[in-house]
Motif scaffolding. Structure first.
Motif, PDB file in Angstrom:
ATOM      1  N   LEU A  21      95.312  33.867 110.457  1.00 17.76           N
ATOM      2  CA  LEU A  21      94.481  33.044 112.063  1.00 17.76           C
ATOM      3  C   LEU A  21      95.548  32.065 112.038  1.00 17.76           C
ATOM      4  O   LEU A  21      95.735  32.173 113.404  1.00 17.76           O
ATOM      5  N   ILE A  22      95.981  31.657 110.733  1.00 17.47           N
ATOM      6  CA  ILE A  22      96.862  30.042 111.401  1.00 17.47           C
ATOM      7  C   ILE A  22      98.017  30.720 111.993  1.00 17.47           C
ATOM      8  O   ILE A  22      98.547  30.108 112.581  1.00 17.47           O
ATOM      9  N   TYR A  23      98.806  31.774 111.865  1.00 18.74           N
ATOM     10  CA  TYR A  23      99.991  32.404 111.554  1.00 18.74           C
ATOM     11  C   TYR A  23      99.957  32.920 113.982  1.00 18.74           C
ATOM     12  O   TYR A  23     100.082  32.184 114.489  1.00 18.74           O
ATOM     13  N   ALA A  24      98.583  33.675 113.860  1.00 16.28           N
ATOM     14  CA  ALA A  24      98.201  34.561 115.258  1.00 16.28           C
ATOM     15  C   ALA A  24      97.813  32.956 116.131  1.00 16.28           C
ATOM     16  O   ALA A  24      98.683  32.901 117.460  1.00 16.28           O
ATOM     17  N   GLY A  25      97.579  31.859 115.833  1.00 15.49           N
ATOM     18  CA  GLY A  25      96.631  31.030 116.844  1.00 15.49           C
ATOM     19  C   GLY A  25      97.166  29.568 116.686  1.00 15.49           C
ATOM     20  O   GLY A  25      96.783  28.547 117.318  1.00 15.49           O
ATOM     21  N   GLY A  26      97.308  29.676 115.026  1.00 16.33           N
ATOM     22  CA  GLY A  26      97.346  27.957 115.074  1.00 16.33           C
ATOM     23  C   GLY A  26      96.895  26.996 114.118  1.00 16.33           C
ATOM     24  O   GLY A  26      95.827  28.053 113.559  1.00 16.33           O
ATOM     25  N   ILE A  27      97.351  26.340 113.148  1.00 18.26           N
ATOM     26  CA  ILE A  27      96.299  25.518 112.146  1.00 18.26           C
ATOM     27  C   ILE A  27      95.205  24.691 113.013  1.00 18.26           C
ATOM     28  O   ILE A  27      93.613  25.048 112.435  1.00 18.26           O
ATOM     29  N   ASN A  28      95.916  24.072 113.916  1.00 20.76           N
ATOM     30  CA  ASN A  28      93.941  23.296 114.726  1.00 20.76           C
ATOM     31  C   ASN A  28      93.649  24.319 115.708  1.00 20.76           C
ATOM     32  O   ASN A  28      92.055  23.692 115.922  1.00 20.76           O
ATOM     33  N   ALA A  29      93.846  25.572 115.982  1.00 18.76           N
ATOM     34  CA  ALA A  29      92.983  26.481 116.943  1.00 18.76           C
ATOM     35  C   ALA A  29      91.972  27.266 115.800  1.00 18.76           C
ATOM     36  O   ALA A  29      91.428  27.779 116.447  1.00 18.76           O
ATOM     37  N   THR A  30      92.315  26.845 114.201  1.00 19.94           N
ATOM     38  CA  THR A  30      91.791  28.064 113.567  1.00 19.94           C
ATOM     39  C   THR A  30      90.414  26.735 112.683  1.00 19.94           C
ATOM     40  O   THR A  30      90.885  26.095 112.128  1.00 19.94           O
ATOM     41  N   GLY A  31      89.173  27.406 112.726  1.00 19.46           N
ATOM     42  CA  GLY A  31      88.398  26.743 112.719  1.00 19.46           C
ATOM     43  C   GLY A  31      87.735  27.403 111.292  1.00 19.46           C
ATOM     44  O   GLY A  31      88.284  28.929 111.160  1.00 19.46           O
ATOM     45  N   MET A  32      86.668  26.484 110.733  1.00 16.33           N
ATOM     46  CA  MET A  32      86.360  27.250 109.326  1.00 16.33           C
ATOM     47  C   MET A  32      85.758  28.425 109.713  1.00 16.33           C
ATOM     48  O   MET A  32      85.120  29.705 108.840  1.00 16.33           O
TER      49      MET A  32
END
Length: 198
Positions: A21-32
Protein backbone atom coordinates in the motif's frame (compact mmCIF):
# COMPACT_ATOMS: atom_id res chain seq x y z
CA UNK A 1 -12.62 -12.67 16.42
CA UNK A 2 -9.60 -10.67 17.56
CA UNK A 3 -6.57 -12.47 18.98
CA UNK A 4 -3.88 -11.08 21.24
CA UNK A 5 -1.08 -12.69 19.28
CA UNK A 6 -1.18 -12.65 15.49
CA UNK A 7 0.18 -15.78 13.92
CA UNK A 8 3.46 -15.63 12.06
CA UNK A 9 1.58 -15.83 8.76
CA UNK A 10 -0.88 -13.05 9.68
CA UNK A 11 2.06 -10.86 10.72
CA UNK A 12 3.71 -11.43 7.34
CA UNK A 13 0.40 -10.69 5.60
CA UNK A 14 0.11 -7.46 7.61
CA UNK A 15 3.65 -6.36 6.73
CA UNK A 16 3.27 -7.33 3.07
CA UNK A 17 -0.05 -5.47 2.79
CA UNK A 18 1.42 -2.39 4.47
CA UNK A 19 4.44 -2.41 2.18
CA UNK A 20 2.34 -2.83 -0.97
CA UNK A 21 0.00 0.00 0.00
CA UNK A 22 2.71 2.52 0.91
CA UNK A 23 4.77 1.62 -2.15
CA UNK A 24 1.79 2.15 -4.44
CA UNK A 25 0.35 5.26 -2.84
CA UNK A 26 2.72 6.68 -0.24
CA UNK A 27 2.81 6.63 3.54
CA UNK A 28 0.66 9.67 4.23
CA UNK A 29 -2.00 8.60 1.74
CA UNK A 30 -2.28 5.15 3.33
CA UNK A 31 -4.59 5.13 6.34
CA UNK A 32 -4.92 2.43 8.96
CA UNK A 33 -8.39 1.56 7.61
CA UNK A 34 -6.82 0.61 4.29
CA UNK A 35 -4.14 -1.48 6.04
CA UNK A 36 -6.77 -3.29 8.16
CA UNK A 37 -8.89 -3.98 5.08
CA UNK A 38 -6.00 -5.18 2.91
CA UNK A 39 -4.39 -7.36 5.59
CA UNK A 40 -7.47 -8.70 7.36
CA UNK A 41 -5.72 -8.08 10.70
CA UNK A 42 -7.81 -6.24 13.28
CA UNK A 43 -6.73 -2.71 14.19
CA UNK A 44 -6.55 -3.63 17.90
CA UNK A 45 -4.21 -6.50 17.12
CA UNK A 46 -2.00 -4.29 14.94
CA UNK A 47 -1.59 -1.72 17.72
CA UNK A 48 -0.69 -4.42 20.23
CA UNK A 49 2.42 -5.15 18.21
CA UNK A 50 3.18 -1.82 16.56
CA UNK A 51 2.64 1.17 18.82
CA UNK A 52 2.24 3.56 15.88
CA UNK A 53 1.62 3.45 12.17
CA UNK A 54 5.19 4.69 11.67
CA UNK A 55 6.53 1.69 13.62
CA UNK A 56 4.53 -0.62 11.35
CA UNK A 57 5.74 1.16 8.22
CA UNK A 58 9.36 1.05 9.41
CA UNK A 59 9.14 -2.71 9.94
CA UNK A 60 7.47 -3.21 6.56
CA UNK A 61 10.35 -1.29 4.97
CA UNK A 62 12.91 -3.42 6.83
CA UNK A 63 11.27 -6.50 5.32
CA UNK A 64 11.44 -4.90 1.88
CA UNK A 65 15.11 -4.07 2.39
CA UNK A 66 15.94 -7.73 3.05
CA UNK A 67 13.91 -8.96 0.08
CA UNK A 68 15.05 -6.26 -2.37
CA UNK A 69 18.73 -6.64 -1.47
CA UNK A 70 18.44 -10.42 -1.86
CA UNK A 71 16.88 -10.00 -5.30
CA UNK A 72 19.39 -7.34 -6.40
CA UNK A 73 22.44 -9.28 -5.25
CA UNK A 74 21.15 -12.50 -6.84
CA UNK A 75 20.49 -10.80 -10.18
CA UNK A 76 23.83 -8.98 -10.15
CA UNK A 77 25.84 -12.03 -9.09
CA UNK A 78 24.55 -14.17 -11.95
CA UNK A 79 27.48 -12.62 -13.84
CA UNK A 80 31.05 -13.70 -13.07
CA UNK A 81 33.02 -11.45 -10.67
CA UNK A 82 34.83 -8.52 -12.23
CA UNK A 83 33.87 -5.50 -14.27
CA UNK A 84 30.98 -7.38 -15.90
CA UNK A 85 29.42 -7.94 -12.49
CA UNK A 86 29.84 -4.28 -11.59
CA UNK A 87 27.94 -3.35 -14.74
CA UNK A 88 25.34 -6.10 -14.21
CA UNK A 89 23.90 -3.96 -11.40
CA UNK A 90 22.46 -1.67 -14.07
CA UNK A 91 21.10 -4.60 -16.07
CA UNK A 92 19.19 -5.69 -12.96
CA UNK A 93 17.77 -2.18 -12.68
CA UNK A 94 16.59 -2.29 -16.29
CA UNK A 95 14.63 -5.48 -15.53
CA UNK A 96 13.07 -3.89 -12.45
CA UNK A 97 12.08 -0.69 -14.26
CA UNK A 98 10.17 -2.76 -16.82
CA UNK A 99 7.95 -4.44 -14.21
CA UNK A 100 4.33 -3.19 -14.09
CA UNK A 101 4.44 -2.31 -10.38
CA UNK A 102 7.59 -0.17 -10.54
CA UNK A 103 7.15 2.95 -8.39
CA UNK A 104 10.75 3.96 -7.85
CA UNK A 105 12.80 3.34 -4.71
CA UNK A 106 10.55 2.71 -1.71
CA UNK A 107 13.25 4.10 0.58
CA UNK A 108 13.77 7.36 -1.31
CA UNK A 109 9.99 7.73 -1.49
CA UNK A 110 9.63 7.11 2.25
CA UNK A 111 12.48 9.45 3.16
CA UNK A 112 10.81 12.16 1.09
CA UNK A 113 7.74 11.91 3.31
CA UNK A 114 9.65 12.35 6.58
CA UNK A 115 11.09 15.67 7.69
CA UNK A 116 13.06 14.54 10.74
CA UNK A 117 16.43 12.82 10.07
CA UNK A 118 15.91 10.89 13.32
CA UNK A 119 12.50 9.57 12.24
CA UNK A 120 12.49 5.72 12.39
CA UNK A 121 11.36 5.57 8.76
CA UNK A 122 14.21 7.84 7.64
CA UNK A 123 16.64 5.68 9.63
CA UNK A 124 15.45 2.54 7.81
CA UNK A 125 15.87 4.33 4.48
CA UNK A 126 19.41 5.36 5.44
CA UNK A 127 20.23 1.80 6.53
CA UNK A 128 19.01 0.48 3.18
CA UNK A 129 21.32 2.83 1.29
CA UNK A 130 24.20 1.78 3.56
CA UNK A 131 23.45 -1.89 2.77
CA UNK A 132 23.36 -1.17 -0.95
CA UNK A 133 26.64 0.76 -0.79
CA UNK A 134 28.27 -2.07 1.21
CA UNK A 135 27.22 -4.56 -1.48
CA UNK A 136 28.61 -2.32 -4.23
CA UNK A 137 31.86 -1.93 -2.30
CA UNK A 138 32.13 -5.70 -2.01
CA UNK A 139 31.69 -6.03 -5.80
CA UNK A 140 34.37 -3.39 -6.37
CA UNK A 141 36.83 -5.14 -4.05
CA UNK A 142 36.16 -8.51 -5.73
CA UNK A 143 36.84 -6.85 -9.10
CA UNK A 144 40.21 -5.56 -7.87
CA UNK A 145 39.25 -1.91 -8.13
CA UNK A 146 41.96 0.36 -6.69
CA UNK A 147 39.50 3.08 -5.65
CA UNK A 148 36.78 0.74 -4.40
CA UNK A 149 35.21 3.26 -2.01
CA UNK A 150 34.98 5.93 -4.68
CA UNK A 151 33.40 3.45 -7.10
CA UNK A 152 30.81 2.37 -4.51
CA UNK A 153 29.88 6.02 -3.97
CA UNK A 154 29.62 6.68 -7.71
CA UNK A 155 27.58 3.52 -8.36
CA UNK A 156 25.16 4.42 -5.56
CA UNK A 157 24.60 7.86 -7.06
CA UNK A 158 24.16 6.43 -10.58
CA UNK A 159 21.73 3.77 -9.33
CA UNK A 160 19.61 6.18 -7.30
CA UNK A 161 19.73 8.74 -10.11
CA UNK A 162 18.54 6.18 -12.66
CA UNK A 163 15.73 5.03 -10.35
CA UNK A 164 14.56 8.60 -9.76
CA UNK A 165 14.67 9.53 -13.45
CA UNK A 166 12.77 6.37 -14.41
CA UNK A 167 10.07 7.10 -11.84
CA UNK A 168 9.64 10.83 -12.42
CA UNK A 169 9.93 10.92 -16.21
CA UNK A 170 8.83 7.40 -17.10
CA UNK A 171 12.08 6.97 -19.04
CA UNK A 172 12.77 3.26 -18.76
CA UNK A 173 16.07 3.71 -20.63
CA UNK A 174 17.53 5.50 -17.59
CA UNK A 175 19.18 2.24 -16.49
CA UNK A 176 20.82 1.80 -19.90
CA UNK A 177 22.16 5.34 -19.81
CA UNK A 178 23.49 4.88 -16.28
CA UNK A 179 25.11 1.64 -17.51
CA UNK A 180 26.88 3.54 -20.30
CA UNK A 181 28.07 6.22 -17.86
CA UNK A 182 29.35 3.58 -15.46
CA UNK A 183 31.22 1.81 -18.27
CA UNK A 184 32.91 5.08 -19.20
CA UNK A 185 33.89 5.77 -15.59
CA UNK A 186 35.21 2.29 -14.80
CA UNK A 187 38.85 2.77 -15.93
CA UNK A 188 39.27 5.79 -13.67
CA UNK A 189 38.61 3.70 -10.55
CA UNK A 190 41.22 1.10 -11.41
CA UNK A 191 44.03 3.66 -11.32
CA UNK A 192 45.53 4.11 -7.84
CA UNK A 193 45.03 7.51 -6.23
CA UNK A 194 48.01 9.84 -6.46
CA UNK A 195 48.86 12.19 -3.62
CA UNK A 196 49.68 15.73 -4.57
CA UNK A 197 53.21 16.83 -3.76
CA UNK A 198 53.48 19.48 -1.05
Amino acid sequence: MDTTEPTSSSRQILLAATEALIYAGGINATGMDAIVKASGVARKTIYRHFSTKDALVAQALRERDVRWMHWFSEETCRTAPGTARLLAAFEALAQWFATPGFRGCAFINAAGETGDPADPIRIVAREHKASLRAFLLQLAIEAGVAQADALADAWLILIDGAISVALVTGDLQAASRAHAMARGLLPTFFAPTTKESP
